[in-house]
Design an enzyme around this catalytic site. Structure first.
Site, mmCIF file in Angstrom:
data_model
loop_
_atom_site.group_PDB
_atom_site.id
_atom_site.type_symbol
_atom_site.label_atom_id
_atom_site.label_comp_id
_atom_site.label_asym_id
_atom_site.label_seq_id
_atom_site.Cartn_x
_atom_site.Cartn_y
_atom_site.Cartn_z
ATOM 1 N N TYR A 179 -2.260 -9.509 -2.521
ATOM 2 C CA TYR A 179 -2.469 -9.986 -3.893
ATOM 3 C C TYR A 179 -1.318 -10.874 -4.348
ATOM 4 C CZ TYR A 179 -2.582 -9.918 -8.987
ATOM 5 O OH TYR A 179 -2.560 -10.286 -10.302
ATOM 6 N N LYS A 183 -0.544 -15.203 -5.650
ATOM 7 C CA LYS A 183 0.091 -15.652 -6.887
ATOM 8 C C LYS A 183 1.348 -16.468 -6.603
ATOM 9 C CE LYS A 183 -2.944 -13.692 -9.582
ATOM 10 N NZ LYS A 183 -3.877 -14.493 -10.402
#
Length: 257
Positions: A179, A183
């Site tokens: 994850y 980003k």
């Protein structure tokens, strides 16, 4: 073709729940016409009903509407852009918020996704979807004549910070690698668009909402998503000198990154 009272038009992807939902609430209640983006139009419609019925913050149906957009589908993104083009002829603010955070490894019984599939799923939604959506909507954003228009805002995370990853605890690089790497990659995308669109008068930014309790993390986050959404809104509307090419939280510029 114009929105009610010529209010600036804002599209928020993944806005039927979580941070996007509360960002839509805050924007729609403060002078913006919000398009609640969702890959399921029924969920977007239900979210709008809930927002209108919520007496804590006044949102009227005239200021908010659903739009179907699945950031995993180029066809869906193109169709959403056509919908906005046909109805309004422009877009003032794009908030790339749609994202996922799935399990970090395949299940032991072999029924879950492989490691490659997990990376592909996360990058497809969190990064590639945001890039394609931005690219497709740029022609409409260029047509913005609203004061403070031509804005692109990404929803990032404190986990994307390379310097923070050197710390212990939740921010340690040992945690949430798939994850958070999407980003971190988004930070470069942010800088890229900020650089190439600067001379056209665009404002490109990203937000760090903090660890908010949403369905993205099974409501494990300790922050109220209403507060986290403040950062999303600041990134989308604050003056250019405060946010352009930067990551913003609800207090200001996030450093180091």
């Amino acid at each position: 073709m114009s929105p009610p009272s010529n209010k600036p038009i804002v599209l928020i992807t993944g806005a039927n729940q979580g941070l996007g939902y509360y960002a839509a609430q805050q924007m729609a209640s403060t002078g913006y016409h919000v398009l609640v983006g969702s890959r399921d139009i029924t969920k977007a419609e239900k979210a709008i009903e809930q927002l209108v019925a919520d007496d804590s913050v006044k949102v009227t149906k005239e200021n908010i509407e659903p739009i179907l957009i699945d950031v995993n589908s180029d066809e869906s993104i193109q169709q959403a852009a056509k919908t906005v083009q046909d109805k309004y002829g422009k877009l003032d603010i794009l908030m790339n918020n749609a994202g996922i955070a799935l399990a970090q490894a395949a299940s032991e019984d072999g029924k879950g996704p492989t490691l490659r599939e997990l990376y592909q799923q996360h990058y497809n939604t969190n990064l590639f979807g945001a890039v394609v959506t931005t690219d497709v909507f740029l022609p409409l954003l260029r047509k913005s004549t609203a004061s403070g228009g031509k804005r692109v805002a990404f929803t990032s995370s404190g986990l994307s910070s390379l310097e923070m990853a050197e710390k212990e605890g939740m921010y340690s690089a040992a945690n949430y690698v798939i994850y958070r790497s999407t980003k971190t990659a988004m930070s470069m995308i942010l800088l890229h668009y900020a650089a190439i669109l600067d001379k056209e008068g665009f404002v490109v930014s990203a937000s760090d909402p903090g660890y908010c309790g949403t369905n993205l993390n099974g409501f494990a986050g300790f922050r109220d998503p209403r507060q986290g959404a403040v950062a999303l809104v600041k990134a989308a509307i604050d003056p250019k000198d405060k946010v352009h090419g930067k990551v913003i939280d609800d207090e200001g510029t996030v450093e180091p990154w």
